[in-house]
Design a protein around this motif. Structure first.
Motif, PDB file in Angstrom:
ATOM      1  N   ALA A   6       0.864  -1.193   0.000  1.00 53.55           N
ATOM      2  CA  ALA A   6       0.000   0.000   0.000  1.00 53.55           C
ATOM      3  C   ALA A   6       0.888   1.226   0.000  1.00 53.55           C
ATOM      4  O   ALA A   6       2.095   1.145   0.254  1.00 53.55           O
ATOM      5  N   THR A   7       0.303   2.381  -0.291  1.00 54.62           N
ATOM      6  CA  THR A   7       1.004   3.645  -0.148  1.00 54.62           C
ATOM      7  C   THR A   7       0.076   4.629   0.549  1.00 54.62           C
ATOM      8  O   THR A   7      -1.110   4.345   0.759  1.00 54.62           O
ATOM      9  N   VAL A   8       0.629   5.771   0.908  1.00 58.87           N
ATOM     10  CA  VAL A   8      -0.144   6.767   1.646  1.00 58.87           C
ATOM     11  C   VAL A   8      -0.901   7.656   0.662  1.00 58.87           C
ATOM     12  O   VAL A   8      -0.319   8.182  -0.288  1.00 58.87           O
ATOM     13  N   ASP A   9      -2.180   7.819   0.888  1.00 57.38           N
ATOM     14  CA  ASP A   9      -2.990   8.730   0.082  1.00 57.38           C
ATOM     15  C   ASP A   9      -2.754  10.147   0.594  1.00 57.38           C
ATOM     16  O   ASP A   9      -3.144  10.495   1.706  1.00 57.38           O
ATOM     17  N   THR A  28      -3.753  12.934  -1.046  1.00 55.57           N
ATOM     18  CA  THR A  28      -4.701  13.872  -1.648  1.00 55.57           C
ATOM     19  C   THR A  28      -5.117  14.912  -0.609  1.00 55.57           C
ATOM     20  O   THR A  28      -5.485  14.568   0.515  1.00 55.57           O
ATOM     21  N   TYR A  83      -1.945   8.321  10.228  1.00 57.63           N
ATOM     22  CA  TYR A  83      -2.521   9.279   9.278  1.00 57.63           C
ATOM     23  C   TYR A  83      -2.010  10.689   9.595  1.00 57.63           C
ATOM     24  O   TYR A  83      -2.783  11.627   9.790  1.00 57.63           O
ATOM     25  N   ASN A 108       0.176   4.958   7.828  1.00 56.86           N
ATOM     26  CA  ASN A 108      -0.226   6.078   6.963  1.00 56.86           C
ATOM     27  C   ASN A 108       0.431   7.383   7.393  1.00 56.86           C
ATOM     28  O   ASN A 108      -0.226   8.369   7.717  1.00 56.86           O
TER      29      ASN A 108
END
Length: 599
Positions: A29-32, A34, A184, A213
């Motif tokens: 996975a990667t960090v979103d 946006t 996050y 994240n």
């Protein structure tokens, strides 16, 4: 092909048995990153009420995105706490009033941008337990810091400076011990600059997150040092992180390790740093700090504990000899303090280092198959591919290696297995390095060895060394087994990979040394020449593309050129930022000869 371009060494007919290797697994996975739309409350903050505004935003509707605006020109003294904020989909944005004038997302901030940022300064006060200008509390999630500058505050009134363990800007928990249920957290187009540090251990940003994240993007971290030879410093440190992790398009300069995973105590298998993407960054050292001065210059990227790590499209500059002079240290190591044997879940596996540039660096990679003291798992599935490395041996400071009895110009050094065989907690297959791919690299400036193996109690499993273009040799020992018996070339490969290996389609320069006499090396499709004449388009301009007359042209196993595939390399480098690199004076300027060729 013009035969006059080649000076061939003698050939031999023996060819090693081939053994297929398993390639790394990519990050899952990667960090979103946006940018969320603000649809909640805007809080205008001053230094005096910044904490109360943080508290208010955290207590507001967690499904809305709120913003906290700190005035440009403001200089606040922390620590500030990122309060618990969990259970929703909304974010809390912390930014300056100059937010609208920041470079667009995907563009690294420069010193001109940073001069307009609000400033948070802090030096750890041991009595508070805080470890950064911003410290995440248990349950802190979905925070994004944009256009803020952190600085060290050595003159902090009332601070207890004795025995400090300072984290410079943002910490999301230390080893999972100080805060849990965090993650996050994104540092975006921000800066940390340290110019007068006197503390013992120091990180610019610490990314610890059991919810993962975490990201540092488009930012600038510089001057992280400790003024002590026995100290350790990092621009970015993550010892415990469930992932994913994103480190993208940053300028990173410190004395110790610019980026390090592990090394501070990883408390469980679930918190081994994982699913990390490290891309488009500039790694460098300040030449005024080295070598042998008050700062200990260690390495530019170190993995002591990490799984599924992609390192792609980065620049690595100015790595002088001091503590070995290696750009990369890939060494599974426990740090103690959690379990005996310590951290048996730590490993460095599924690592891809591809399409990076190294210039003016002493040595490229040093690695361990497994820990030589504490208990860890063994290393598995590494691929070092498509990297362009020139100025290996660090030609601007050649005396530093000789003066300190150092190794200069090593491409790859591997410690075979564990020195203490009882330390490895992952004994199948007996703790050695397993599945190593080294392919399609272009290297110019080898001064010591191409591949050096220091065997101990076990042999390696699986090597694919193919399609590399390696020259610029001065006193190269080639492929070299150091202990217990010195072996070169085919004898070294056979001794350390007794189950077989692949070494095909390489073009390597012979050296005035018995270590790279081609009669000692696998033949077949490998080519050995006396010099590098005609290999590259224009070495003086650092143009390492391969002309049609080169012996490397369209002769790789896949029909492309030996060495770097520049189509792939250029795509990986697209979007990397250059620009201003120094803080006060010219000693910090990135130095490399000529220009980087991107065609």
């Amino acid at each position: 092909m013009n035969a006059m371009l080649l000076v061939f060494c003698l050939l031999m007919t023996w060819v090693a048995p081939a053994l297929a290797v398993t390639l790394p697994t990519a990050p899952a996975a990667t960090v979103d990153v946006t940018m969320p739309t603000v649809n909640g409350t805007t809080y205008n903050a001053t230094c005096a009420n910044l904490q109360s505004q943080l508290d208010a935003a955290a207590a507001a509707n967690v499904n809305l995105t709120h913003e906290i605006i700190l005035a440009t020109g403001t200089t606040c003294t922390g620590p500030y706490v990122l309060p618990s904020h969990t259970g929703g989909t909304g974010w809390i944005l912390i930014k300056g009033t100059n937010y609208a004038s920041l470079p667009a997302a995907g563009t690294r901030v420069t010193l001109t941008d940073i001069a307009l940022f609000p400033v948070i300064q802090y030096y750890e006060n041991n009595s508070t337990g805080h470890m950064g200008a911003f410290s995440a509390a248990t349950g802190a999630n979905r925070y994004r810091i944009i256009g803020i500058k952190g600085v060290q505050n050595d003159t902090c009134s009332g601070c207890n400076l004795a025995g400090t363990n300072y984290v410079g800007f943002v910490t999301t928990g230390y080893g999972g011990a100080n805060s849990t249920n965090t993650g996050y957290i994104i540092i975006d187009r921000s800066a940390y600059i340290d110019s007068s540090s006197t503390h013992s251990t120091h990180q610019g940003v610490m990314l610890q997150a059991d919810n993962g994240n975490t990201a540092v993007i488009d930012s600038y971290i510089d001057g992280v040092k400790a003024n002590a030879r026995d100290a350790d410093t990092q621009c970015i440190l993550s010892t415990a992180n469930a992932g994913p992790i994103l480190i993208r398009n940053n300028f990173l300069r410190c004395a110790g390790e610019n980026v390090m995973f592990g090394g501070g105590g990883t408390p469980s298998a679930a918190l081994v740093p994982r699913d990390a993407t490290i891309t488009l960054n500039t790694f460098t050292k300040d030449l005024a700090w080295a070598p042998g001065g008050n700062e200990l210059i260690k390495t530019e990227l170190e993995l002591k504990c990490g799984v599924r790590v992609l390192i792609e499209g980065n620049q690595f500059f100015n790595m002088p000899w001091d503590d070995g002079g290696y750009v990369f240290r890939l060494e599974a190591r426990g740090q103690g303090g959690f379990q005996a044997p310590a951290e048996p879940w730590c490993e460095v596996s599924d690592v891809a280092i591809r399409s990076n540039l190294g210039s003016n660096v002493t040595n490229w990679i040093v690695s361990f198959g497994s820990d030589d003291f504490y208990g860890t798992k063994h290393s598995k599935r590494w691929a070092i591919t498509n990297n362009l490395i020139y100025g290996l041996s660090y030609p601007t400071q050649p005396s530093s290696c000789a003066t300190n009895n150092g190794v200069c110009g090593a491409f790859y050094t591997i410690q075979n297995g564990a020195i203490n065989s009882t330390a490895c907690t992952d004994p199948t297959p007996t703790c050695q390095m397993e599945n190593l791919t080294i392919a399609h690299n272009t290297v110019n400036g080898v001064g010591s060895w191409i591949l050096s193996d220091i065997p101990t109690t076990q042999d390696q499993i699986g090597l694919d060394f193919s399609n590399n273009l390696i020259g610029g040799c001065t006193n190269c020992s080639g492929m070299f087994r150091i202990t217990p018996t010195q072996l070169y070339g085919s004898a070294m490969l056979a001794a350390n990979w007794p189950g077989g290996y692949t070494m095909v389609n390489n073009l390597m320069q012979c050296c005035p040394s018995p270590g790279l006499d081609s009669t000692n090396y696998p033949q077949g499709t490998n080519v050995y020449t006396g010099n590098t004449t005609g290999w590259w388009t224009n070495v003086a301009a650092n143009d390492y593309t391969v002309p049609v007359t080169s012996p490397g042209y369209h002769t790789a196993s896949d029909g492309t050129d030996k060495g770097v595939n520049f189509t792939t390399y250029n795509a990986a480098m697209a979007g990397i930022s250059s620009g201003a690199t120094s803080v006060g004076g010219t000693s910090g300027t990135i130095r490399f000869s000529g220009s980087v060729r991107i065609q």
